[in-house]
Every structure is written in structure tokens, then in C-alpha cells.
Scaffold this motif. Structure first.
Motif, short mmCIF file in Angstrom:
data_model
loop_
_atom_site.label_atom_id
_atom_site.label_comp_id
_atom_site.label_asym_id
_atom_site.label_seq_id
_atom_site.Cartn_x
_atom_site.Cartn_y
_atom_site.Cartn_z
N SER A 185 0.83 -1.20 0.00
CA SER A 185 0.00 0.00 0.00
C SER A 185 0.87 1.25 0.00
O SER A 185 2.05 1.21 0.33
CB SER A 185 -0.93 0.01 1.21
OG SER A 185 -0.20 0.22 2.39
N ALA A 186 0.23 2.35 -0.36
CA ALA A 186 0.87 3.66 -0.31
C ALA A 186 0.28 4.42 0.86
O ALA A 186 -0.84 4.92 0.78
CB ALA A 186 0.64 4.40 -1.62
N CYS A 187 0.99 4.44 1.97
CA CYS A 187 0.56 5.14 3.20
C CYS A 187 -0.83 4.73 3.65
O CYS A 187 -1.60 5.56 4.14
CB CYS A 187 0.61 6.64 2.99
SG CYS A 187 2.26 7.26 2.67
N LYS A 188 -1.18 3.48 3.49
CA LYS A 188 -2.47 2.92 3.90
C LYS A 188 -3.65 3.65 3.23
O LYS A 188 -4.77 3.59 3.72
CB LYS A 188 -2.62 2.94 5.41
CG LYS A 188 -1.60 2.08 6.13
CD LYS A 188 -1.83 2.09 7.61
CE LYS A 188 -0.77 1.24 8.31
NZ LYS A 188 -0.93 1.22 9.75
N ILE A 189 -3.39 4.33 2.14
CA ILE A 189 -4.45 5.04 1.41
C ILE A 189 -4.83 4.27 0.15
O ILE A 189 -6.00 4.13 -0.17
CB ILE A 189 -3.99 6.46 1.03
CG1 ILE A 189 -3.74 7.28 2.29
CG2 ILE A 189 -5.01 7.14 0.13
CD1 ILE A 189 -3.14 8.63 2.03
N TYR A 190 -3.83 3.77 -0.54
CA TYR A 190 -4.04 3.11 -1.83
C TYR A 190 -3.40 1.73 -1.78
O TYR A 190 -2.23 1.60 -1.45
CB TYR A 190 -3.42 3.95 -2.95
CG TYR A 190 -3.55 3.34 -4.32
CD1 TYR A 190 -4.73 3.45 -5.02
CD2 TYR A 190 -2.50 2.65 -4.89
CE1 TYR A 190 -4.86 2.88 -6.28
CE2 TYR A 190 -2.62 2.09 -6.14
CZ TYR A 190 -3.80 2.21 -6.83
OH TYR A 190 -3.93 1.65 -8.07
#
Length: 108
Positions: A78-83
Motif C-alpha cells: 500500500s501507499a501510506c495505507k491510502i491506496y
């Protein structure tokens, strides 16, 4: 929105197109690897279940049960738990981007 205007130079158009394509390729590569990680983590549970786990020692059976329990939730990138990088999210990003571009292009 310079690229959608008719008076934009060829250099500017090519520059924007190359930039957008390179970002799409970069996102696709990350999404492809993220999908491989998700698939592999889900296959781990299935492979343990289909193995001859019942012929091992009781201690090993408990450990395999613990691993199978942890594998119920797939591991993901994930990308910073956003994506979450996956094929599904990559497709969603491309479709949403094309929708926004179409709306913005129609406003001119």
C-alpha cells in the motif's frame, strides 16, 4: 489543460503525453507486483490446506493452523495505507482519470 487547446505546440503535447504514459507505466508496474503479492499470500493458505498436514507432528499442525489463520487476510502493498496496489485499483484509477479528463475537456 494546455494540451486540449488547439494552439498548443507539438513539443508541449508530446511532453504531456510522455509524462502521463510514464506515470501510467509506473503505476501499472507497482500494481502488478502488488497483485502478485496478494495472489501469493492467498495461495499460501490453499497450499497448506491441500498438503499432508495431518501426517505431521501435533506441534507442526498447530503452527500450520496459525499460518493458515494469518493467511485469511491477504498481505498487500500500500501507499501510506491510502491506496492498495492491485489490478482492480489500477483499473479504477485509469477509468476515473479518463472520466475527469473527458469532463474537463467538454467544459472548454
Amino acid at each position: 489543460m494546455e494540451i486540449t487547446q488547439h494552439n498548443a505546440s507539438v513539443f508541449i503535447v508530446v511532453r504531456y503525453v510522455v509524462y502521463v504514459l510514464s506515470q501510467l507505466i509506473h503505476l501499472f508496474c507497482l500494481s502488478f507486483e502488488g497483485q502478485k503479492l496478494i495472489d501469493h499470500s492467498l495461495q499460501t493458505r490453499d497450499k497448506i490446506y491441500n498438503s499432508l498436514w495431518y501426517t505431521t507432528t501435533p506441534k507442526s499442525q498447530r503452527m500450520l493452523l496459525f499460518v493458515m489463520q494469518k493467511a485469511l487476510h491477504p498481505v498487500f502493498l500500500s501507499a501510506c495505507k491510502i491506496y492498495i496496489f492491485s489490478r482492480e485499483n489500477f483499473t479504477m484509477v485509469v477509468q476515473t482519470s479518463m472520466s475527469y479528463f473527458t469532463v474537463l475537456a467538454s467544459l472548454e
